[in-house]
Design a protein around this motif. Structure first.
Motif, PDB file in Angstrom:
ATOM      1  N   ILE A  96     -29.533  51.001  48.246  1.00 13.08           N
ATOM      2  CA  ILE A  96     -29.344  51.911  47.191  1.00 13.08           C
ATOM      3  C   ILE A  96     -28.886  53.178  47.551  1.00 13.08           C
ATOM      4  O   ILE A  96     -29.355  54.072  48.295  1.00 13.08           O
ATOM      5  N   ARG A 106     -26.485  49.602  43.619  1.00 17.05           N
ATOM      6  CA  ARG A 106     -27.115  48.751  44.679  1.00 17.05           C
ATOM      7  C   ARG A 106     -25.865  47.914  45.300  1.00 17.05           C
ATOM      8  O   ARG A 106     -25.000  47.639  44.695  1.00 17.05           O
ATOM      9  N   SER A 143     -35.472  45.562  51.168  1.00 12.01           N
ATOM     10  CA  SER A 143     -35.578  44.282  52.123  1.00 12.01           C
ATOM     11  C   SER A 143     -34.820  43.054  51.753  1.00 12.01           C
ATOM     12  O   SER A 143     -34.754  42.066  52.105  1.00 12.01           O
ATOM     13  N   THR A 144     -33.934  43.070  50.352  1.00  9.67           N
ATOM     14  CA  THR A 144     -32.985  41.985  50.082  1.00  9.67           C
ATOM     15  C   THR A 144     -32.051  41.964  50.914  1.00  9.67           C
ATOM     16  O   THR A 144     -31.107  43.022  51.252  1.00  9.67           O
ATOM     17  N   VAL A 209     -27.495  32.946  45.073  1.00  7.14           N
ATOM     18  CA  VAL A 209     -29.000  33.397  44.829  1.00  7.14           C
ATOM     19  C   VAL A 209     -29.017  33.675  43.364  1.00  7.14           C
ATOM     20  O   VAL A 209     -28.032  34.382  42.782  1.00  7.14           O
ATOM     21  N   LEU A 212     -29.038  37.675  41.575  1.00  2.00           N
ATOM     22  CA  LEU A 212     -28.431  38.652  42.608  1.00  2.00           C
ATOM     23  C   LEU A 212     -27.399  39.502  41.968  1.00  2.00           C
ATOM     24  O   LEU A 212     -27.218  40.672  42.301  1.00  2.00           O
ATOM     25  N   TYR A 215     -28.211  41.815  39.698  1.00  4.18           N
ATOM     26  CA  TYR A 215     -29.016  42.848  40.394  1.00  4.18           C
ATOM     27  C   TYR A 215     -28.230  44.049  40.883  1.00  4.18           C
ATOM     28  O   TYR A 215     -28.420  45.122  40.960  1.00  4.18           O
ATOM     29  N   PHE A 220     -30.278  51.495  39.811  1.00  2.48           N
ATOM     30  CA  PHE A 220     -31.501  51.760  40.155  1.00  2.48           C
ATOM     31  C   PHE A 220     -31.865  53.246  39.669  1.00  2.48           C
ATOM     32  O   PHE A 220     -31.256  54.040  39.722  1.00  2.48           O
ATOM     33  N   LEU A 231     -43.677  52.832  46.161  1.00  2.26           N
ATOM     34  CA  LEU A 231     -42.556  51.599  45.748  1.00  2.26           C
ATOM     35  C   LEU A 231     -42.337  51.211  47.160  1.00  2.26           C
ATOM     36  O   LEU A 231     -42.287  51.893  48.099  1.00  2.26           O
ATOM     37  N   VAL A 232     -42.430  49.684  47.073  1.00  3.41           N
ATOM     38  CA  VAL A 232     -42.071  49.103  48.315  1.00  3.41           C
ATOM     39  C   VAL A 232     -40.478  48.650  47.948  1.00  3.41           C
ATOM     40  O   VAL A 232     -40.354  48.187  46.795  1.00  3.41           O
ATOM     41  N   PHE A 233     -39.678  48.792  48.746  1.00  3.12           N
ATOM     42  CA  PHE A 233     -38.323  48.512  48.870  1.00  3.12           C
ATOM     43  C   PHE A 233     -38.246  47.031  49.509  1.00  3.12           C
ATOM     44  O   PHE A 233     -37.104  46.752  49.314  1.00  3.12           O
TER      45      PHE A 233
END
Lengths: 233, 132
Positions: A96, A106, A143-144, A209, A212, A215, A220, A231-233
């Motif tokens: 990001i 992103r 983590s993507t 996917v 995606l 996304y 963001f 937040l967990v990224f």
């Protein structure tokens, strides 16, 4: 016969405390066996004379001496190395962007360039971010991950992204009054083709996917009640 | 109006403050007016202030300060884990944890799902409105 493996030189004089060894000078002389080497060599420690150096031409005295002593700058052998990549950022990670024209976008990470900057692409068709360099500090690594094994990014480096050198124009009087011809810098076709080749392979991996593509096309943003530190990224 | 959850030996409680936040423990003894001795299968038996405990509905059958093995056996017999995870309080905590651990991508997918669901609901609502 294979080369004898030299074992690391271990000191025969164990350290009691820093600076003080266990054995005295004479004890060490005996331990090192200097007496045995001397005995083998007829009472004298073997000596090797320095090899005769090839004759170098006689150097002339310099013609010019500077009036004051010139200080030599200190020697600096430091070679800069690229910034350490965060462990969360690997090829194919979705990042990001936090600053600049594309903040919030992103984007897919491709590789780290020798200058330390990250090579990144939108892909262009999805979110309008071209092949671009980005600083690691202005980036959140999510983590993507996207599969980028099919993409070949070896031919991109910092020189590819350097600015074109502007040729200096001589301004004559007449030209002042003419409408300033703004030379639009057109993106060379080569860069457009590079973008297309990289993106076509990426798009295949992205479309496999679900969601995606959407996304990567969305920006963001922080919403009300969202706490970034939680937040967990 | 009367109290339903009492502090007693065998009462299962949730720690709601401090280092052990979120842990399910069993009260195995009462030390004094303010403190209880609590124990859990994966924790060293320790004292905890009642103010840090939130009592649950679950109670197990144990004697005062049981050995760890007996405690574990009693918890298995009363099926504390399943009762907790199926209770509405337990389920809410699980959902909260799941939501907090969502990835950025998962949050995006969640948003899409919410929008889809809202669209379906609104469609049905408009159908109902039209028919009356």
């Amino acid at each position: 016969m294979a080369q004898k493996q030299r074992t690391r030189k271990v000191s025969r004089n164990p350290e009691l405390i820093r600076g003080i060894g266990k054995y005295s000078r004479s004890q060490m002389y005996h331990k090192r066996g200097i007496w045995a080497i001397k005995a083998k060599n007829g009472g004298v420690f073997p000596r090797h004379d320095p090899k005769p150096k090839p004759e170098s031409p006689a150097e002339k005295t310099p013609k010019f001496y500077p009036a004051d002593d010139v200080k030599k700058p200190l020697l600096n052998k430091h070679k800069p190395k690229p910034t350490k990549l965060r462990a969360s950022i690997t090829p194919g990670t979705v990042l990001i962007l936090l600053a600049g024209r594309f903040k919030g976008k992103r984007v897919v990470f491709l590789k780290q360039l020798p200058s330390g900057l990250l090579l990144v692409t939108g892909p262009f068709k999805i979110n309008g971010v071209p092949l671009r360099r980005v600083n690691q500090s202005y980036v959140i690594g999510t983590s993507t991950k996207v599969d980028v094994s099919a993409v070949n990014v070896d031919n991109f480096d910092d020189k590819y992204f350097s600015k074109e050198v502007q040729k200096k124009k001589k301004k004559g009087e007449g030209e002042f009054f003419e409408a300033e011809k703004e030379e639009k810098s057109v993106l060379p076709q080569q860069k457009k083709d590079d973008q297309k080749t990289v993106d076509s392979l990426l798009l295949k991996a992205i479309e496999s996917v679900s969601d995606l593509k959407a996304y990567l096309g969305a920006r963001f943003s922080l919403k009300a009640g969202v706490k970034p530190h939680e937040l967990v990224f | 109006m009367p109290f339903k959850r009492y502090v007693e030996i065998g009462r299962v409680a949730l720690i709601n403050f401090g280092k052990e936040y979120g842990r399910l423990v069993v009260i195995v003894d009462v030390i004094d007016q303010n403190r209880a001795l609590v124990d859990a299968p994966d924790m060293v038996r320790s004292q905890v202030n009642f103010k840090r405990l939130s009592l649950t509905d679950i109670k197990i059958d144990i004697k005062r300060v049981p050995k760890k093995k007996e405690l574990v056996k009693a918890m298995e017999a009363a099926d504390v884990k399943n009762k907790w995870e199926n209770s509405s309080w337990g389920r809410k905590l699980i959902v909260k944890k799941r939501r907090a651990s969502l990835n950025d991508f998962n949050r995006f997918k969640l948003m899409l799902a919410k929008i889809k669901r809202a669209a379906v609901v609104r469609q049905e609502l408009s159908k109902l409105k039209k028919s009356t």
